[in-house]
Design a protein around this motif. Sequence first.
Motif, PDB file in Angstrom:
ATOM      1  N   LYS A 276     -17.985 -36.487 -50.428  1.00  0.00           N
ATOM      2  CA  LYS A 276     -17.246 -37.175 -51.507  1.00  0.00           C
ATOM      3  C   LYS A 276     -16.386 -36.213 -52.309  1.00  0.00           C
ATOM      4  N   ILE A 277     -15.806 -35.235 -51.643  1.00  0.00           N
ATOM      5  CA  ILE A 277     -14.916 -34.300 -52.332  1.00  0.00           C
ATOM      6  C   ILE A 277     -13.570 -34.244 -51.617  1.00  0.00           C
ATOM      7  N   VAL A 278     -12.533 -34.001 -52.408  1.00  0.00           N
ATOM      8  CA  VAL A 278     -11.177 -33.887 -51.876  1.00  0.00           C
ATOM      9  C   VAL A 278     -10.934 -32.439 -51.462  1.00  0.00           C
ATOM     10  N   MET A 279     -10.519 -32.247 -50.230  1.00  0.00           N
ATOM     11  CA  MET A 279     -10.144 -30.914 -49.781  1.00  0.00           C
ATOM     12  C   MET A 279      -9.027 -31.060 -48.758  1.00  0.00           C
ATOM     13  N   GLU A 280      -8.272 -29.982 -48.575  1.00  0.00           N
ATOM     14  CA  GLU A 280      -7.080 -30.026 -47.734  1.00  0.00           C
ATOM     15  C   GLU A 280      -7.408 -29.622 -46.294  1.00  0.00           C
ATOM     16  N   PRO A 281      -6.485 -29.858 -45.361  1.00  0.00           N
ATOM     17  CA  PRO A 281      -6.786 -29.570 -43.953  1.00  0.00           C
ATOM     18  C   PRO A 281      -7.229 -28.133 -43.691  1.00  0.00           C
ATOM     19  N   SER A 282      -6.597 -27.155 -44.332  1.00  0.00           N
ATOM     20  CA  SER A 282      -6.983 -25.756 -44.096  1.00  0.00           C
ATOM     21  C   SER A 282      -8.457 -25.530 -44.405  1.00  0.00           C
ATOM     22  N   SER A 283      -8.978 -26.247 -45.408  1.00  0.00           N
ATOM     23  CA  SER A 283     -10.369 -26.079 -45.816  1.00  0.00           C
ATOM     24  C   SER A 283     -11.348 -26.647 -44.810  1.00  0.00           C
ATOM     25  N   ALA A 284     -10.882 -27.548 -43.948  1.00  0.00           N
ATOM     26  CA  ALA A 284     -11.760 -28.178 -42.970  1.00  0.00           C
ATOM     27  C   ALA A 284     -11.948 -27.327 -41.721  1.00  0.00           C
ATOM     28  N   VAL A 285     -11.119 -26.310 -41.565  1.00  0.00           N
ATOM     29  CA  VAL A 285     -11.154 -25.503 -40.342  1.00  0.00           C
ATOM     30  C   VAL A 285     -12.509 -24.812 -40.143  1.00  0.00           C
ATOM     31  N   PRO A 286     -13.136 -24.222 -41.172  1.00  0.00           N
ATOM     32  CA  PRO A 286     -14.449 -23.600 -40.957  1.00  0.00           C
ATOM     33  C   PRO A 286     -15.528 -24.579 -40.511  1.00  0.00           C
ATOM     34  N   LEU A 287     -15.606 -25.763 -41.133  1.00  0.00           N
ATOM     35  CA  LEU A 287     -16.612 -26.731 -40.699  1.00  0.00           C
ATOM     36  C   LEU A 287     -16.351 -27.156 -39.260  1.00  0.00           C
ATOM     37  N   ALA A 288     -15.092 -27.374 -38.908  1.00  0.00           N
ATOM     38  CA  ALA A 288     -14.765 -27.723 -37.526  1.00  0.00           C
ATOM     39  C   ALA A 288     -15.267 -26.651 -36.565  1.00  0.00           C
ATOM     40  N   ALA A 289     -15.124 -25.381 -36.952  1.00  0.00           N
ATOM     41  CA  ALA A 289     -15.570 -24.281 -36.095  1.00  0.00           C
ATOM     42  C   ALA A 289     -17.088 -24.230 -35.989  1.00  0.00           C
ATOM     43  N   VAL A 290     -17.786 -24.503 -37.096  1.00  0.00           N
ATOM     44  CA  VAL A 290     -19.255 -24.513 -37.071  1.00  0.00           C
ATOM     45  C   VAL A 290     -19.753 -25.629 -36.144  1.00  0.00           C
ATOM     46  N   LEU A 291     -19.174 -26.806 -36.273  1.00  0.00           N
ATOM     47  CA  LEU A 291     -19.608 -27.936 -35.440  1.00  0.00           C
ATOM     48  C   LEU A 291     -19.286 -27.698 -33.967  1.00  0.00           C
ATOM     49  N   LYS A 292     -18.179 -27.026 -33.693  1.00  0.00           N
ATOM     50  CA  LYS A 292     -17.774 -26.760 -32.305  1.00  0.00           C
ATOM     51  C   LYS A 292     -18.644 -25.683 -31.663  1.00  0.00           C
ATOM     52  N   ASN A 293     -19.156 -24.757 -32.487  1.00  0.00           N
ATOM     53  CA  ASN A 293     -19.946 -23.620 -31.971  1.00  0.00           C
ATOM     54  C   ASN A 293     -21.398 -23.747 -32.420  1.00  0.00           C
ATOM     55  N   HIS A 294     -22.009 -24.850 -32.040  1.00  0.00           N
ATOM     56  CA  HIS A 294     -23.359 -25.203 -32.502  1.00  0.00           C
ATOM     57  C   HIS A 294     -24.361 -24.082 -32.253  1.00  0.00           C
ATOM     58  N   ASP A 295     -24.346 -23.530 -31.050  1.00  0.00           N
ATOM     59  CA  ASP A 295     -25.351 -22.525 -30.689  1.00  0.00           C
ATOM     60  C   ASP A 295     -25.201 -21.236 -31.493  1.00  0.00           C
ATOM     61  N   LEU A 296     -24.002 -20.961 -31.980  1.00  0.00           N
ATOM     62  CA  LEU A 296     -23.743 -19.736 -32.732  1.00  0.00           C
ATOM     63  C   LEU A 296     -24.362 -19.788 -34.122  1.00  0.00           C
TER      64      LEU A 296
END
Length: 321
Positions: A276-296
């Motif tokens: 429930k927070i507003v954030m811009e696309p650049s801010s979403a890049v780290p979460l996208a990377a965490v979800l993509k690299n689950h085992d890491l």
Amino acid sequence: MSDPQVPPTYDDVLAAHARIQPYIHRTPILTCATLDRMSGAELLFKCENFQKGGAFKARGATNAVFSLDDATAAKGVATHSSGNHGTALAYAAGRRGIPCEVVMPRTSPQAKKDAVRGYGATVIECEPSTSSREAVFAEVVARSGADFVHPFNDARVIAGQATCAKELFEDAGPLDAVIAPIGGGGLVSGSCLTLSTLSPTTRIYAAEPANADDAHRSLKAGHIITDDAPQTIADGLKVSMKELTWHFVSRHVADILLVSEEEIVAAMMLIWKRMKIVMEPSSAVPLAAVLKNHDLFAGQRVGVLITGGNVDLDRLPWTSA
């Protein structure tokens, strides 16, 4: 700090934190059980979208502005920026009562242009490329004699950005890893400086759009590789590293993880929906990377730096045609 082109030390970080505290927020750390389940990790989000000016950039810009002697400050400050650094410098200059000029790509979100002007600075538009940005900026500085506060290749700025990871470490406790988005590398460099001092066992990762992967390629090649005008929804991550940020990234970053445009939008939507927070696309890049690299990251305590919330509400990525 005498020379903005000499890499800062942790003593510079301590001085910066003391200098800027009257002008910035100590931003909260938020958690989300749903995102923990999805990632298999304990994620601690340092929410710089709640910072002054809507982004972490207020830290570095404020440190630079309040480091100036009175004679230099009287001539004002200037920079080039896709938006958040320009907004931050305008904010800091306003607090000190000095002029500020910001060269911005004409394609920058209107919300970011409005924010710069709202703090009293002057916006000068350029074409959306690094070469155009730097050429127009050179004309501005030649005319005004203003002090150049580079968005990231400036020791004063890096020392200020380093206070973000300092607060994260102080408030969250031991972390296995920290991940932040990377464009020019100012925040990542500051995180390297802080964590290599306070918690050298914490792994530092950067996350980057695959469409603007110059930092990833640089780390693999062992030298800086630049892109002039990459195309990505993460508008804050289109610039390339320079010497000062490369100094820290090349020495301390464990890896730079790439994500697609679709993964960025999906992660951004997840944070909007679940946290429930507003954030811009650049801010979403780290979460996208965490979800993509689950085992890491599975089973780890991971600090995730949400860098800003200056999004154009008329151009949300999931509503555009």
